[in-house]
Design an enzyme around this catalytic site. Sequence first.
Site, short mmCIF file in Angstrom:
data_model
loop_
_atom_site.label_atom_id
_atom_site.label_comp_id
_atom_site.label_asym_id
_atom_site.label_seq_id
_atom_site.Cartn_x
_atom_site.Cartn_y
_atom_site.Cartn_z
N GLU A 1 0.82 -1.22 0.00
CA GLU A 1 0.00 0.00 0.00
C GLU A 1 0.84 1.26 0.00
O GLU A 1 0.43 2.29 -0.51
CB GLU A 1 -0.93 0.03 1.24
CG GLU A 1 -2.28 -0.58 0.94
CD GLU A 1 -3.30 -0.35 2.06
OE1 GLU A 1 -4.26 -1.12 2.09
OE2 GLU A 1 -3.17 0.57 2.89
N HIS B 1 8.41 -26.72 0.15
CA HIS B 1 7.73 -27.82 -0.55
C HIS B 1 6.58 -27.30 -1.39
O HIS B 1 5.66 -28.04 -1.73
CB HIS B 1 7.25 -28.85 0.49
CG HIS B 1 8.38 -29.39 1.30
ND1 HIS B 1 9.12 -30.49 0.93
CD2 HIS B 1 8.96 -28.92 2.45
CE1 HIS B 1 10.07 -30.70 1.83
NE2 HIS B 1 10.00 -29.76 2.75
N LYS C 1 -13.20 1.25 -2.18
CA LYS C 1 -14.16 1.48 -1.07
C LYS C 1 -15.38 2.22 -1.60
O LYS C 1 -16.52 1.85 -1.35
CB LYS C 1 -13.52 2.33 0.03
CG LYS C 1 -12.69 1.58 1.04
CD LYS C 1 -12.31 2.53 2.20
CE LYS C 1 -11.35 1.89 3.17
NZ LYS C 1 -10.90 2.76 4.25
O1 PA5 Z 1 -3.19 1.65 5.84
C1 PA5 Z 1 -4.31 2.09 5.71
O2 PA5 Z 1 -4.57 3.28 5.91
C2 PA5 Z 1 -5.48 1.17 5.38
O3 PA5 Z 1 -5.10 -0.07 4.95
C3 PA5 Z 1 -6.40 1.05 6.58
O4 PA5 Z 1 -5.68 0.51 7.65
C4 PA5 Z 1 -7.63 0.18 6.29
O5 PA5 Z 1 -8.26 0.58 5.11
C5 PA5 Z 1 -8.63 0.28 7.43
O6 PA5 Z 1 -8.96 1.62 7.65
P1 PA5 Z 1 -9.60 2.14 9.00
O7 PA5 Z 1 -8.63 1.92 10.09
O8 PA5 Z 1 -9.87 3.57 8.74
O9 PA5 Z 1 -10.86 1.35 9.22
#
Ligand code: PA5
Length: 471
Positions: free
Chosen positions: A295, A324, A438
């Site tokens: 990410e 394996h 989202k």
């Molecule tokens: O790293 C990030 O910002 C995202 O992966 C969030 O952790 C994930 O989308 C969950 O978001 P939130 O904590 O707002 O529910």
Amino acid sequence: MNKNPIVLDVNHMMADTLGFQYGISRGQVEEYAPFAAAANQAVQHARGTGKMGWTELPYNQDEIVAKIEKVAARVRENFDTFVVLGIGGSALGPIAVQQALNHLHYNDLPAEKRGGPRLFVEDNIDPERMRALLDVIDVKHTCFNVITKSGATAETMSQYLTISELLKEEVGEKWADHIIATTDCEKGNLIKLAKENGFELFFIPDSVGGRFSELCPVGLVPAAVCGIDIRAMLEGAAAMDERCKGDDVWHNPALLEAVLQYICMEDMGVNMNVTMPYADSLKYMADWFCQLWAESLGKNVTRKGMAKNCGQTPVKALGVTDQHSQLQLYTEGPYDKTITLLKVENFRAESPIPHGCEAFPDVAFLGGKSLNQLIEAERQGTEYALMKKGRMSQTIILPEVNAHTIGQLIYFYEMATAYAGELLDIDAFNQPGVEESKIASYAVLGNTSEKYALKAAEMAKRPAEKKEYIL
Ligand code: PA5
């Protein structure tokens, strides 16, 4: 003084070991040294600001840690089960740390042998999973930690709706005592719900993004509830921070890691990054790292707005299990991977292999050795097999898996990610690709507010599906 340092051994990344055709030369690294120094300067300069608040977490949480320990003690006293509701950065860290630092069958241990309540981290919304959870817990004896930085994530908030309804039915007026909210101090709906209903509340600092949040209450609350020494985790992170302050790439492990992976990505087309712990306890650290690296670095534009598709696809594997399964590909498939082996020097258990089967020499030779020796021999075997075929690998060595070394490891990876973002000149702290999905899913579900209605209209213009492609 860090008495327990984790070690990054990059010998098998280098041309000295692999030859110039496959490895990275010292000269190549040196060429990037000024660039690396500038990346370090930028990161150090940005500490504690913008989205770099996570760099201060090892130092600025004294009061918060004290409160977490108090609340954790109360939870342990009053509940037999603790459920985290969260996803992505609000779940992967707690899962990884629990697996690393508690008994591998923690939930199955009798209560008196556990350090705290059973722990479930519900990081998906598979309807069967929610049903299955409710089949094995008694909500009357369960505390739920709802974790969402945005306070708006559909997965987490739908779980919240299910659980709060159930609590109201089964517990009655004291239902809110069963919920701890961990969220932003202002933004989102969870903070409003928490204040309205009087939930126990912890904040995720604005400057700490989801995937960088394990060392704030997101990770510290579940860890403390399950008896983990969160102060040692933070001390470990601080110890790693000390090692990651300098400009010299040969003395700053996270900077060296970022430079090597940058060379892999940008100069060698090595676009996969495999994490292969040789320890079940570290299995989910690989999942946590996958999100952090993917990410943060998977972006299509530089900070100056130039088009650039960058990033490395992180892959998780487990030694020896995946010897394996995936190792054949790693040794003979495309030259597109770098492999990080995680080695534990001292396991928390010793498993001797008994003598026997004397009539079968290839079995009998194992007798008198231990599983500890065997797993390390297999790690060395993998390292050798990779080297022989000119495949880059490196090893991160943990003297042992404990709260301090896990704090070091988390912070090492976070710093390496920040440096890699600098080198790539991208924003490592946003996730527009995730946001797009989202919004699209809310539109599919019929949310009528303007943003989603517009997205629904945009989606309606997609090319129609052709029947001939559906078999
Ligand atoms: O790293 C990030 O910002 C995202 O992966 C969030 O952790 C994930 O989308 C969950 O978001 P939130 O904590 O707002 O529910």
